[in-house]
Design a protein around this motif. Structure first.
Motif, mmCIF file in Angstrom:
data_model
loop_
_atom_site.group_PDB
_atom_site.id
_atom_site.type_symbol
_atom_site.label_atom_id
_atom_site.label_comp_id
_atom_site.label_asym_id
_atom_site.label_seq_id
_atom_site.Cartn_x
_atom_site.Cartn_y
_atom_site.Cartn_z
ATOM 1 N N TYR A 236 0.832 -1.207 0.000
ATOM 2 C CA TYR A 236 0.000 0.000 0.000
ATOM 3 C C TYR A 236 0.864 1.254 0.000
ATOM 4 O O TYR A 236 0.630 2.202 -0.754
ATOM 5 N N ASP A 237 1.888 1.227 0.866
ATOM 6 C CA ASP A 237 2.717 2.423 1.002
ATOM 7 C C ASP A 237 3.681 2.609 -0.166
ATOM 8 O O ASP A 237 4.043 3.742 -0.509
ATOM 9 N N THR A 238 4.128 1.497 -0.763
ATOM 10 C CA THR A 238 5.130 1.605 -1.840
ATOM 11 C C THR A 238 4.520 1.533 -3.228
ATOM 12 O O THR A 238 5.251 1.549 -4.216
ATOM 13 N N PRO A 240 3.043 2.586 -6.698
ATOM 14 C CA PRO A 240 3.235 3.802 -7.503
ATOM 15 C C PRO A 240 1.918 4.510 -7.806
ATOM 16 O O PRO A 240 1.922 5.585 -8.415
ATOM 17 N N ILE A 241 0.819 3.909 -7.389
ATOM 18 C CA ILE A 241 -0.508 4.481 -7.645
ATOM 19 C C ILE A 241 -0.972 5.207 -6.390
ATOM 20 O O ILE A 241 -0.734 4.750 -5.268
ATOM 21 N N MET A 242 -1.632 6.336 -6.583
ATOM 22 C CA MET A 242 -2.214 7.040 -5.446
ATOM 23 C C MET A 242 -3.336 6.177 -4.857
ATOM 24 O O MET A 242 -4.287 5.832 -5.558
ATOM 25 N N MET A 243 -3.199 5.846 -3.587
ATOM 26 C CA MET A 243 -4.206 5.021 -2.914
ATOM 27 C C MET A 243 -4.577 5.678 -1.588
ATOM 28 O O MET A 243 -3.714 6.180 -0.873
ATOM 29 N N TRP A 244 -5.846 5.707 -1.288
ATOM 30 C CA TRP A 244 -6.308 6.290 -0.045
ATOM 31 C C TRP A 244 -7.640 5.648 0.367
ATOM 32 O O TRP A 244 -8.321 5.021 -0.440
ATOM 33 N N THR A 245 -7.957 5.819 1.624
ATOM 34 C CA THR A 245 -9.218 5.327 2.180
ATOM 35 C C THR A 245 -9.973 6.526 2.743
ATOM 36 O O THR A 245 -9.387 7.356 3.451
ATOM 37 N N MET A 246 -11.268 6.625 2.407
ATOM 38 C CA MET A 246 -12.069 7.745 2.904
ATOM 39 C C MET A 246 -13.462 7.244 3.241
ATOM 40 O O MET A 246 -13.888 6.173 2.806
ATOM 41 N N GLN A 251 -13.965 12.334 3.756
ATOM 42 C CA GLN A 251 -12.912 12.551 4.756
ATOM 43 C C GLN A 251 -11.852 11.459 4.631
ATOM 44 O O GLN A 251 -12.162 10.266 4.636
ATOM 45 N N ILE A 252 -10.596 11.876 4.499
ATOM 46 C CA ILE A 252 -9.501 10.929 4.354
ATOM 47 C C ILE A 252 -9.276 10.202 5.685
ATOM 48 O O ILE A 252 -9.155 10.835 6.739
ATOM 49 N N ILE A 253 -9.221 8.890 5.608
ATOM 50 C CA ILE A 253 -8.939 8.078 6.785
ATOM 51 C C ILE A 253 -7.503 7.565 6.759
ATOM 52 O O ILE A 253 -6.813 7.537 7.785
ATOM 53 N N GLU A 254 -7.062 7.220 5.572
ATOM 54 C CA GLU A 254 -5.710 6.685 5.420
ATOM 55 C C GLU A 254 -5.258 6.942 3.998
ATOM 56 O O GLU A 254 -6.074 6.955 3.059
ATOM 57 N N ALA A 255 -3.963 7.145 3.818
ATOM 58 C CA ALA A 255 -3.438 7.419 2.482
ATOM 59 C C ALA A 255 -2.021 6.878 2.378
ATOM 60 O O ALA A 255 -1.290 6.820 3.367
ATOM 61 N N ASN A 256 -1.642 6.493 1.139
ATOM 62 C CA ASN A 256 -0.281 5.988 0.971
ATOM 63 C C ASN A 256 0.679 7.123 0.659
ATOM 64 O O ASN A 256 0.286 8.293 0.497
ATOM 65 N N ASN A 257 1.951 6.787 0.541
ATOM 66 C CA ASN A 257 2.975 7.815 0.383
ATOM 67 C C ASN A 257 2.820 8.585 -0.934
ATOM 68 O O ASN A 257 3.069 9.797 -0.996
ATOM 69 N N VAL A 258 2.438 7.884 -2.000
ATOM 70 C CA VAL A 258 2.295 8.548 -3.306
ATOM 71 C C VAL A 258 1.184 9.591 -3.254
ATOM 72 O O VAL A 258 1.322 10.706 -3.772
ATOM 73 N N PHE A 259 0.056 9.265 -2.613
ATOM 74 C CA PHE A 259 -1.059 10.210 -2.481
ATOM 75 C C PHE A 259 -0.603 11.454 -1.728
ATOM 76 O O PHE A 259 -0.870 12.589 -2.147
ATOM 77 N N ILE A 260 0.103 11.226 -0.610
ATOM 78 C CA ILE A 260 0.554 12.354 0.204
ATOM 79 C C ILE A 260 1.531 13.227 -0.590
ATOM 80 O O ILE A 260 1.469 14.470 -0.582
ATOM 81 N N ARG A 267 1.930 13.652 6.391
ATOM 82 C CA ARG A 267 1.147 12.515 6.887
ATOM 83 C C ARG A 267 0.039 13.004 7.836
ATOM 84 O O ARG A 267 -1.106 12.565 7.741
ATOM 85 N N GLY A 268 0.377 13.915 8.703
ATOM 86 C CA GLY A 268 -0.622 14.425 9.629
ATOM 87 C C GLY A 268 -1.718 15.202 8.923
ATOM 88 O O GLY A 268 -2.899 15.100 9.267
ATOM 89 N N GLU A 269 -1.335 16.027 7.910
ATOM 90 C CA GLU A 269 -2.338 16.816 7.172
ATOM 91 C C GLU A 269 -3.290 15.921 6.392
ATOM 92 O O GLU A 269 -4.474 16.236 6.262
ATOM 93 N N SER A 270 -2.773 14.812 5.887
ATOM 94 C CA SER A 270 -3.629 13.929 5.079
ATOM 95 C C SER A 270 -4.774 13.348 5.902
ATOM 96 O O SER A 270 -5.846 13.083 5.362
#
Length: 334
Positions: A236-238, A240-246, A251-260, A267-270
């Motif tokens: 999830y974190d590595t 190459p695609i923007m991935m997030w959970t809302m 409202q963003i609940i979780e996001a991977n590094n590419v999305f951020i 990380r905190g702002e996301s």
């Protein structure tokens, strides 16, 4: 809700079988202990009743002998009461003797070789001595007053029975019943120890053969789940695609590094960001409300269609891409 896998069903079946076997063994031991102790307690109660009855025989033999000796020397008015009491006591002795020697029910203590010898073997056994005593009492009660007067004047014994030998033999009977009761009580204590030891051994075996393997299996499966979760987290974190959970409000609940990184967030702002204000409306949409309606349609229809979307970064730049939604079942969110 997704169906449980074959591995999960097999694991649940194994756990169920383990605790059913463990509880069944405990229930079996508890039932055996209850039935055995109940039987022994009933047996002890029977012994107690038998000891009381045999002790009553001993007392009645002494009481009837005393009354028999008094009868010839009593006045004629007192003789009526003594005769009545002797008749009642004689009946009681005969019934008690029959009950003790003719064992026909489960509420009687069976006669073993020792008791049978005390009651029936030899002229000095209880049975012949007691019948001689009872026959003598019956003959004495049947005498009229004139005959009793003659008996008194002759100074002869009122009844011709060996009362001392009878009391001694009845005392031996009482002692034998007491010894049997003590042996039964000792057996009861021994059974208690055996059941207690068997229970401890069973619990130990269950701990070693049932619950310890079960704990190891749960620990192993939990480790597998943790490893798999960590593996998916790395993917999830590595990715190459923007991935997030809302949530359904965006409202963003979780996001991977590419999305951020793509949206210029930390990380905190996301985790405090709502995606809807970041979506730039298309030429045919006037606000983010249309995008939210699209979210609702996608989730309602369980659709995974993509949508060309423009997102505004934190610094104002635009990011263009294709956005696809996939609903996460509640069973996974827990």
């Amino acid at each position: 809700m997704p169906k449980p896998s074959h591995e999960a069903l097999s694991f649940a079946k194994r756990i169920r079988l383990s605790y059913v076997v463990a509880l069944s063994l405990i229930a079996l031991l508890a039932s055996a202990a209850y039935l055995t102790l109940s039987f022994k307690l009933d047996q002890n109660a029977t012994f107690a009743a038998t000891i009381n009855q045999s002790g009553l025989q001993r007392m009645l033999s002494q009481r009837t002998t005393l009354l028999a000796e008094r009868l010839p020397y009593a006045d004629r008015a007192m003789r009526i009461a003594i005769r009545a009491e002797l008749a009642d006591l004689t009946t009681s002795m005969r019934e008690a003797h029959d009950a003790l020697t003719h064992v026909t029910g489960s509420d009687r203590v069976s006669l073993d070789d020792t008791l049978r010898a005390l009651y029936f073997e030899g002229n000095q056994a209880v049975d012949p001595l007691l019948h001689t005593h009872l026959n003598g009492l019956a003959a004495l009660v049947a005498l009229d007053d004139d005959a009793l007067d003659q008996l008194r004047d002759s100074r002869q014994p009122a009844i011709k029975s060996n009362e001392r030998a009878l009391v001694e033999r009845l005392d031996e009977v009482v002692q034998e019943y007491e010894r049997q009761s003590e042996r039964a009580f000792s057996q009861l204590r021994q059974i208690e120890r055996i059941v207690y030891a068997a229970t401890l051994v069973t619990l130990l075996l269950e701990a070693l053969l049932v619950f310890a393997p079960l704990v190891r299996s749960v620990r192993r499966d939990a480790q597998k789940l943790a490893d798999r979760t960590e593996y998916l987290r790395r993917l999830y974190d590595t990715s190459p695609i923007m991935m997030w959970t809302m949530d359904t409000t965006g409202q963003i609940i979780e996001a991977n590094n590419v999305f951020i990184h793509k949206l210029g967030l930390t990380r905190g702002e996301s985790l405090t960001t709502n995606l809807l204000p970041m979506i730039v409306p298309r030429h045919d949409e006037t606000s983010q409300t249309a995008t939210l309606d699209w979210f609702d349609k996608m989730l309602t229809n369980r659709s995974t269609r993509t949508r060309r979307t423009i997102l505004r970064r934190a610094d104002g730049d635009l990011v263009i891409g294709l956005m696809s939604l996939k609903e996460i079942p509640d069973s996974y969110s827990s």
